[in-house]
Write an enzyme that holds these catalytic residues in place. Sequence first.
Site, mmCIF file in Angstrom:
data_model
loop_
_atom_site.group_PDB
_atom_site.id
_atom_site.type_symbol
_atom_site.label_atom_id
_atom_site.label_comp_id
_atom_site.label_asym_id
_atom_site.label_seq_id
_atom_site.Cartn_x
_atom_site.Cartn_y
_atom_site.Cartn_z
ATOM 1 N N ASP A 85 -11.242 5.343 4.720
ATOM 2 C CA ASP A 85 -12.360 4.997 3.789
ATOM 3 C C ASP A 85 -13.279 5.429 4.623
ATOM 4 O O ASP A 85 -14.681 5.690 3.403
ATOM 5 C CB ASP A 85 -12.091 3.454 3.637
ATOM 6 C CG ASP A 85 -10.616 3.019 2.978
ATOM 7 O OD1 ASP A 85 -9.094 4.053 3.359
ATOM 8 O OD2 ASP A 85 -10.653 1.227 3.464
ATOM 9 N N TRP A 138 0.914 -1.545 0.370
ATOM 10 C CA TRP A 138 0.226 0.278 -0.336
ATOM 11 C C TRP A 138 1.009 1.291 -0.028
ATOM 12 O O TRP A 138 1.926 0.610 1.055
ATOM 13 C CB TRP A 138 -1.101 -0.025 1.001
ATOM 14 C CG TRP A 138 -2.236 -0.231 1.231
ATOM 15 C CD1 TRP A 138 -3.751 0.403 0.732
ATOM 16 C CD2 TRP A 138 -2.505 -1.669 0.996
ATOM 17 N NE1 TRP A 138 -4.843 -0.655 0.516
ATOM 18 C CE2 TRP A 138 -4.091 -2.267 0.372
ATOM 19 C CE3 TRP A 138 -2.046 -3.500 0.841
ATOM 20 C CZ2 TRP A 138 -4.560 -2.852 0.239
ATOM 21 C CZ3 TRP A 138 -2.812 -4.335 0.661
ATOM 22 C CH2 TRP A 138 -4.186 -4.613 0.612
ATOM 23 N N GLU A 141 -3.694 -2.465 14.281
ATOM 24 C CA GLU A 141 -3.628 -1.489 13.550
ATOM 25 C C GLU A 141 -4.799 -0.075 13.964
ATOM 26 O O GLU A 141 -4.402 0.585 13.554
ATOM 27 C CB GLU A 141 -5.066 -1.848 12.216
ATOM 28 C CG GLU A 141 -5.471 -1.444 10.774
ATOM 29 C CD GLU A 141 -6.044 -1.972 9.506
ATOM 30 O OE1 GLU A 141 -7.331 -2.752 10.319
ATOM 31 O OE2 GLU A 141 -6.474 -1.320 8.811
HETATM 32 C C1 9YW Z 1 -8.289 -1.890 2.384
HETATM 33 C C2 9YW Z 1 -3.503 -0.476 4.596
HETATM 34 C C3 9YW Z 1 -4.537 0.664 4.414
HETATM 35 C C4 9YW Z 1 -4.490 2.135 4.831
HETATM 36 C C5 9YW Z 1 -5.879 2.274 4.210
HETATM 37 C C6 9YW Z 1 -6.988 1.972 5.325
HETATM 38 C C7 9YW Z 1 -7.302 0.160 4.772
HETATM 39 C C8 9YW Z 1 -7.511 -1.261 3.054
HETATM 40 O O1 9YW Z 1 -6.032 -0.184 4.690
HETATM 41 O O2 9YW Z 1 -7.541 0.152 3.682
HETATM 42 O O3 9YW Z 1 -8.779 -2.706 1.882
HETATM 43 O O4 9YW Z 1 -9.959 -0.905 2.945
HETATM 44 O O5 9YW Z 1 -8.072 2.549 5.235
HETATM 45 O O6 9YW Z 1 -5.548 3.805 5.060
HETATM 46 O O7 9YW Z 1 -3.793 2.210 3.628
HETATM 47 O O8 9YW Z 1 -3.199 -0.400 5.415
#
Ligand code: 9YW
Length: 420
Positions: free
Chosen positions: A164, A34, A393
Amino acid sequence: MNRQDMMDHARQVMTDNDRGTYTVPTHGLYPFQWNWDSALSALGFSQYDEPRAWTEIDTLMAHQWDDGMVPHIIFHQPDDGYFPGPDVWGTGRDVPTTGITQPPVAGFAVCRIHDRAKDKALASEKARALLPKIHAWHQWFYRSRDPQSTGLVALLHPWESGRDNSVDWDAAFERVPTEGVGTFTRRDTTHANPAHRPTDDQYRRYIWLVQKFRSLNWDNSKLHDASPFQMVDPGFNAILIRSCHKVADLAGRLGMVEIAAQSRAMADKGVAAMETLWDEKLGQYLCLDRTTGDVVDSPSIGGILGVFAPIPKERAAAISRRIETLAESCEYLIPSHDPAAPEFEGLRYWRGPVWLIVNYMISDGLEQAGETRMVDRIMGDCLRLIETSGFAEYHDPITAEPCGGAHFTWTAAMVIEILE
Ligand code: 9YW
């Protein structure tokens, strides 16, 4: 847990999630690279392994698109454990990626890692190679996501914000249709508690937007105007502005004069435009829904993260007071949504929980403005959370309950940053 144990534990998390040239956010739930996770994790690596930190960012930037965009996920290896995978995105790249981006904190990270590097020669070589790419990404933002040249960029998908399912998007998201989205199987809810995750209805709308953009061939000259979701997020813009500001400074010192001048101009324009998002009553910034022109009256962390940009000192002081108010209704700073607001949910992702990465960026902004007492308090709360509940997380800001994925890379990276 004493300081050394915490540090050892943090490094172990980073090692376990290290895939050699990139890290995964956590095993199982997020099995790919990511974007902003990598940039923030590189900060943690850089405290004890500078070459590994540079590799993390090199890998990310190697997947930059020709137009300058840096994708939000790079699917280095097939893995059925995540939805939506490469087949849903259909971006047609050799190493598949998504077709949207994420908060551009990489510019900030590159400059910070460079400036405190012990290996100056390596840092200079890496920065010289990376700055033009980072700069092209920043220019892409203002070209593709600010076509009216307001100085502020819009997000076209909640996943771009990194936050999100924030309450900030609720009203605008209602206008994103769900027609034509077939049935699908979510995978996130098999790894994490569904009560901590976005809802099925939100997922249908996430996928509708992906299908819409895919139907336009991921052509960024078309996506902005075609998107029913165009959100101007102060937190996201602050990250972009701060990165431009740092790049301007470092590029200047490295003699990259054109990049320096252009970055300075973008940052200055951005800082001035942030004023249009300031809410005097709350003492923080608010989002703007570009499709309606309405301010989004939602007291979330996005408007507090505005302090990561080099904003005027009195604004930073007001944000510090705003955080003080939030502390009255929670045990651990900083909740991602105001606990006194009716929509607050302490366990659900970006609708209330504390995220260490956001705390880190807010504290950094407050520090620049001289708000050191508040910085100490926030950093102290971060360590108390980890001590109580481990490297999750995210955490409930009232009970400290660990939520989402466990053994999380960027949480560990932030602990290393705080302890060093
Ligand atoms: C998803 C990885 C990611 C972050 C985002 C977080 C979440 C992924 O996880 O999104 O599939 O919803 O919201 O900020 O980059 O840690």
